[in-house]
Scaffold this motif. Structure first.
Motif, PDB file in Angstrom:
ATOM      1  N   THR A 393       0.848  -1.181   0.000  1.00  0.00           N
ATOM      2  CA  THR A 393       0.000   0.000   0.000  1.00  0.00           C
ATOM      3  C   THR A 393       0.885   1.232   0.000  1.00  0.00           C
ATOM      4  OG1 THR A 393      -1.687   1.249   1.231  1.00  0.00           O
ATOM      5  CG2 THR A 393      -0.141  -0.069   2.524  1.00  0.00           C
ATOM      6  N   GLU A 394       0.432   2.307  -0.629  1.00  0.00           N
ATOM      7  CA  GLU A 394       1.145   3.578  -0.584  1.00  0.00           C
ATOM      8  C   GLU A 394       0.639   4.469   0.538  1.00  0.00           C
ATOM      9  OE1 GLU A 394       1.137   5.529  -4.356  1.00  0.00           O
ATOM     10  OE2 GLU A 394       2.770   4.283  -5.129  1.00  0.00           O
ATOM     11  N   ASN A 395      -0.410   4.041   1.244  1.00  0.00           N
ATOM     12  CA  ASN A 395      -0.954   4.840   2.342  1.00  0.00           C
ATOM     13  C   ASN A 395      -1.452   3.901   3.431  1.00  0.00           C
ATOM     14  OD1 ASN A 395      -2.119   6.735   4.020  1.00  0.00           O
ATOM     15  ND2 ASN A 395      -3.090   7.877   2.363  1.00  0.00           N
ATOM     16  N   ALA A 396      -0.521   3.422   4.257  1.00  0.00           N
ATOM     17  CA  ALA A 396      -0.874   2.459   5.296  1.00  0.00           C
ATOM     18  C   ALA A 396      -1.776   3.071   6.365  1.00  0.00           C
ATOM     19  CB  ALA A 396       0.398   1.903   5.936  1.00  0.00           C
ATOM     20  N   ALA A 397      -1.670   4.363   6.606  1.00  0.00           N
ATOM     21  CA  ALA A 397      -2.463   5.002   7.660  1.00  0.00           C
ATOM     22  C   ALA A 397      -3.953   4.888   7.396  1.00  0.00           C
ATOM     23  CB  ALA A 397      -2.067   6.472   7.791  1.00  0.00           C
ATOM     24  N   GLY A 398      -4.338   4.775   6.115  1.00  0.00           N
ATOM     25  CA  GLY A 398      -5.755   4.680   5.785  1.00  0.00           C
ATOM     26  C   GLY A 398      -6.435   3.449   6.339  1.00  0.00           C
ATOM     27  N   PHE A 399      -5.662   2.423   6.714  1.00  0.00           N
ATOM     28  CA  PHE A 399      -6.237   1.206   7.271  1.00  0.00           C
ATOM     29  C   PHE A 399      -6.428   1.278   8.783  1.00  0.00           C
ATOM     30  CE2 PHE A 399      -4.274  -0.200   3.315  1.00  0.00           C
ATOM     31  CZ  PHE A 399      -5.276  -0.991   2.769  1.00  0.00           C
ATOM     32  N   VAL A 400      -5.768   2.232   9.434  1.00  0.00           N
ATOM     33  CA  VAL A 400      -5.801   2.263  10.897  1.00  0.00           C
ATOM     34  C   VAL A 400      -6.268   3.596  11.477  1.00  0.00           C
ATOM     35  CG1 VAL A 400      -4.008   0.509  11.106  1.00  0.00           C
ATOM     36  CG2 VAL A 400      -3.345   2.919  10.976  1.00  0.00           C
ATOM     37  N   SER A 401      -6.257   4.664  10.688  1.00  0.00           N
ATOM     38  CA  SER A 401      -6.595   5.983  11.221  1.00  0.00           C
ATOM     39  C   SER A 401      -7.734   6.613  10.434  1.00  0.00           C
ATOM     40  CB  SER A 401      -5.378   6.910  11.174  1.00  0.00           C
ATOM     41  OG  SER A 401      -5.738   8.242  11.521  1.00  0.00           O
ATOM     42  N   GLU A 402      -8.708   7.122  11.153  1.00  0.00           N
ATOM     43  CA  GLU A 402      -9.820   7.797  10.484  1.00  0.00           C
ATOM     44  C   GLU A 402      -9.432   9.179   9.977  1.00  0.00           C
ATOM     45  OE1 GLU A 402     -12.073   9.918  14.274  1.00  0.00           O
ATOM     46  OE2 GLU A 402     -13.037   8.261  13.224  1.00  0.00           O
ATOM     47  N   TRP A 403      -8.254   9.680  10.409  1.00  0.00           N
ATOM     48  CA  TRP A 403      -7.813  11.001   9.985  1.00  0.00           C
ATOM     49  C   TRP A 403      -6.932  10.949   8.741  1.00  0.00           C
ATOM     50  CZ3 TRP A 403     -10.531  14.696  12.024  1.00  0.00           C
ATOM     51  CH2 TRP A 403     -11.072  14.523  13.292  1.00  0.00           C
ATOM     52  N   ALA A 404      -6.596   9.763   8.278  1.00  0.00           N
ATOM     53  CA  ALA A 404      -5.817   9.634   7.046  1.00  0.00           C
ATOM     54  C   ALA A 404      -6.641  10.131   5.861  1.00  0.00           C
ATOM     55  CB  ALA A 404      -5.411   8.180   6.828  1.00  0.00           C
ATOM     56  N   ARG A 405      -5.956  10.712   4.884  1.00  0.00           N
ATOM     57  CA  ARG A 405      -6.666  11.295   3.748  1.00  0.00           C
ATOM     58  C   ARG A 405      -6.578  10.395   2.520  1.00  0.00           C
ATOM     59  NH1 ARG A 405      -4.578  17.557   4.585  1.00  0.00           N
ATOM     60  NH2 ARG A 405      -4.818  17.533   6.855  1.00  0.00           N
ATOM     61  N   GLY A 406      -6.718   9.109   2.754  1.00  0.00           N
ATOM     62  CA  GLY A 406      -6.719   8.164   1.654  1.00  0.00           C
ATOM     63  C   GLY A 406      -6.303   6.788   2.106  1.00  0.00           C
ATOM     64  N   THR A 407      -6.463   5.840   1.215  1.00  0.00           N
ATOM     65  CA  THR A 407      -6.050   4.470   1.470  1.00  0.00           C
ATOM     66  C   THR A 407      -5.879   3.777   0.133  1.00  0.00           C
ATOM     67  OG1 THR A 407      -6.552   2.463   2.746  1.00  0.00           O
ATOM     68  CG2 THR A 407      -8.387   3.531   1.591  1.00  0.00           C
ATOM     69  N   GLY A 408      -5.378   2.571   0.156  1.00  0.00           N
ATOM     70  CA  GLY A 408      -5.205   1.858  -1.102  1.00  0.00           C
ATOM     71  C   GLY A 408      -4.469   0.556  -0.902  1.00  0.00           C
ATOM     72  N   LEU A 409      -4.506  -0.282  -1.929  1.00  0.00           N
ATOM     73  CA  LEU A 409      -3.879  -1.587  -1.881  1.00  0.00           C
ATOM     74  C   LEU A 409      -3.517  -2.005  -3.296  1.00  0.00           C
ATOM     75  CD1 LEU A 409      -3.314  -3.957   0.191  1.00  0.00           C
ATOM     76  CD2 LEU A 409      -5.466  -4.943  -0.633  1.00  0.00           C
ATOM     77  N   PHE A 410      -2.340  -2.642  -3.471  1.00  0.00           N
ATOM     78  CA  PHE A 410      -1.993  -3.198  -4.771  1.00  0.00           C
ATOM     79  C   PHE A 410      -1.437  -4.606  -4.585  1.00  0.00           C
ATOM     80  CE2 PHE A 410       1.507  -0.379  -3.453  1.00  0.00           C
ATOM     81  CZ  PHE A 410       2.592  -1.246  -3.441  1.00  0.00           C
ATOM     82  N   LEU A 411      -1.683  -5.460  -5.577  1.00  0.00           N
ATOM     83  CA  LEU A 411      -1.341  -6.867  -5.502  1.00  0.00           C
ATOM     84  C   LEU A 411      -0.906  -7.368  -6.868  1.00  0.00           C
ATOM     85  CD1 LEU A 411      -1.467  -9.702  -4.047  1.00  0.00           C
ATOM     86  CD2 LEU A 411      -3.838  -9.809  -4.847  1.00  0.00           C
ATOM     87  N   THR A 412       0.169  -8.163  -6.894  1.00  0.00           N
ATOM     88  CA  THR A 412       0.609  -8.834  -8.101  1.00  0.00           C
ATOM     89  C   THR A 412       0.902 -10.298  -7.777  1.00  0.00           C
ATOM     90  OG1 THR A 412       1.593  -6.862  -9.111  1.00  0.00           O
ATOM     91  CG2 THR A 412       2.400  -8.979  -9.878  1.00  0.00           C
ATOM     92  N   PHE A 413       0.413 -11.188  -8.623  1.00  0.00           N
ATOM     93  CA  PHE A 413       0.711 -12.612  -8.488  1.00  0.00           C
ATOM     94  C   PHE A 413       1.133 -13.122  -9.869  1.00  0.00           C
ATOM     95  CE2 PHE A 413      -0.541 -17.036  -8.980  1.00  0.00           C
ATOM     96  CZ  PHE A 413       0.129 -17.633  -7.918  1.00  0.00           C
ATOM     97  N   ALA A 414       2.246 -13.846  -9.909  1.00  0.00           N
ATOM     98  CA  ALA A 414       2.728 -14.390 -11.178  1.00  0.00           C
ATOM     99  C   ALA A 414       3.129 -15.846 -10.986  1.00  0.00           C
ATOM    100  CB  ALA A 414       3.923 -13.586 -11.686  1.00  0.00           C
ATOM    101  N   LYS A 415       3.035 -16.607 -12.098  1.00  0.00           N
ATOM    102  CA  LYS A 415       3.326 -18.049 -12.035  1.00  0.00           C
ATOM    103  C   LYS A 415       3.755 -18.539 -13.409  1.00  0.00           C
ATOM    104  CE  LYS A 415       3.167 -22.250 -10.267  1.00  0.00           C
ATOM    105  NZ  LYS A 415       4.099 -22.702  -9.201  1.00  0.00           N
TER     106      LYS A 415
END
Length: 417
Positions: A393-415
């Motif tokens: 994530t580029e904004n970890a605070a968004g998962f734990v703080s209500e005062w964060a000004r954003g959140t996000g998640l990215f995932l890559t899987f390859a095989k």
């Protein structure tokens, strides 16, 4: 109309903030994961193919915090103290943006392409939702603090909002030695919407018995006769490329155009109107996920111009430099540019460590784009047998703080398959 405070389900508030700021997402990351570039020989084999799945979702604003967002979208009451604190923190303009993306890439490691042993065939497909917008501080004021305190005053509620939803189906080539890639995609345009209110001045007359709007705005939208996932309201093309020169990567994503079909509508507003004896929340409503203009705006007597129209895709360019020190310590830095009216240049950096072979753990810092300085974390793992995982994530605070000004998640899987 003299309402001093509005509950979080206010129709006008939902319209303004949903349309201008609470845009939910960023497109799939353009760059290959850094560990893949550093150890891609672990995935490559003489006669094989690699399948890569990418996904990302993000929300970022310069002024509206996540607690405020959750209360607005999920229900609840926003008290005066919370509204006042948020209002005082806003600058003259508040920006927001991001996107939602999912993609699949297939790399053929067998055979030759164009007579070159180093080149392989690359096939891709992706679904992208890109939204971004901005609004003036006065728009938030009207939405959440009412207009009674503005008696005899004028407030400019100008805003900008754009949404583009599309799918890409592409084919191209890549270098087995550097993992550089180029692809040309057919683009299916699912939907497009833009509201650009250069001026939206609301004047509350003394006595708070009428409301005047002076406006200059343009509203565009693609064909509304069909809605749904992957419906075709336009067609176009996109060029995507990433060039890895040593440990420097230069990439471009969504560089292209879509020709929206003949039912594309454009509304031009430039006049003034007075409503008598109504509440400001009656002017607009929110239906489902899409802001809808109420029938009262029919009084503005504007007819749409219909016709096919070419519009650019939300292109993005990026340059990144990665490095390793003593094969254990990792660093990264770069800049990202988006082709739109509100996204500022975005700079990012990361520092990490390889605690074990084929593992990378790092912390990230990002500033600009649609938000302010934020911190994130990222983990990458590559198994010698041909499996790759990236999560961060580029904004970890968004998962734990209500005062964060954003959140996000990215995932890559390859095989390797």
């Amino acid at each position: 109309m003299a309402r001093q405070k509005l509950r979080s389900n206010s129709a006008f508030a939902c319209l303004l903030v949903t349309a201008a700021v609470l845009v939910t997402a960023s497109s799939v990351q353009a760059q290959l994961p850094s560990l893949w570039l550093l150890e891609h020989d672990s995935l490559a084999s003489g006669n094989s193919a690699i399948i890569r799945l990418d996904g990302s979702a993000a929300l970022q604003t310069t002024g509206i915090d996540m607690g405020f967002v959750r209360s607005l979208l999920l229900g609840g009451y926003l008290d005066d103290a919370r509204i006042e604190k948020t209002f005082e923190r806003l600058h003259e303009y508040t920006y927001g943006g991001a996107g939602l993306g999912a993609g699949i890439n297939l790399y053929s490691m067998a055979g030759r392409v164009l007579g070159h042993d180093d080149l392989g065939l690359h096939v891709r497909a992706a679904h992208v939702v890109d939204l971004h917008g901005s609004m003036r501080k006065s728009a938030f004021d009207l939405a959440f603090r009412g207009n009674a305190h503005l008696e005899g005053q004028r407030a400019d509620a100008g805003l900008f909002y754009q949404q583009t939803v599309f799918q890409k189906y592409g084919i191209g080539v890549f270098s087995r030695s550097s993992m550089s890639e180029v692809s040309l995609s057919f683009v299916n345009g699912q939907s497009f919407e833009r509201l650009f209110a250069k001026k939206a001045e609301f004047t509350t007359y003394e006595g708070v018995d009428s409301l005047k709007l002076d406006y200059n705005a343009t509203y565009m939208r693609s064909d509304t006769s069909t809605r749904g996932f992957a419906v075709s309201e336009g067609q176009g093309f996109s060029l995507d490329a990433a060039f890895n020169i040593g440990l420097v990567t230069i990439s471009v994503q969504h560089l292209g155009l879509v020709r929206w079909n003949g039912n594309f509508e454009t509304y031009d507003y430039d006049s003034s109107y007075v409503w008598n004896g109504i509440d400001i929340t009656d002017i607009a409503s929110l239906t489902g996920d899409t802001p809808e203009i109420d029938q009262r705006l029919d009084s503005l007597q504007v007819s749409p111009n219909r016709g096919a129209r070419w519009m650019p895709l939300p292109a993005m360019a990026e340059i990144r430099l990665i490095s390793m020190f003593r094969k254990q310590f990792y660093s990264e830095g770069g800049i990202r540019l988006r082709y739109n009216l509100v996204g500022l240049p975005e700079v990012f950096a990361a520092a990490g460590i390889k605690p074990w072979k084929h593992h990378l753990l790092c912390v990230r810092a990002t500033a600009g784009g649609y938000g302010r300085l934020r911190a994130g974390i990222e983990y990458q793992w590559m198994h010698p047998g041909g499996t790759f995982l990236r999560l961060g994530t580029e904004n970890a605070a968004g998962f734990v703080s209500e005062w964060a000004r954003g959140t996000g998640l990215f995932l890559t899987f390859a095989k390797i398959i």
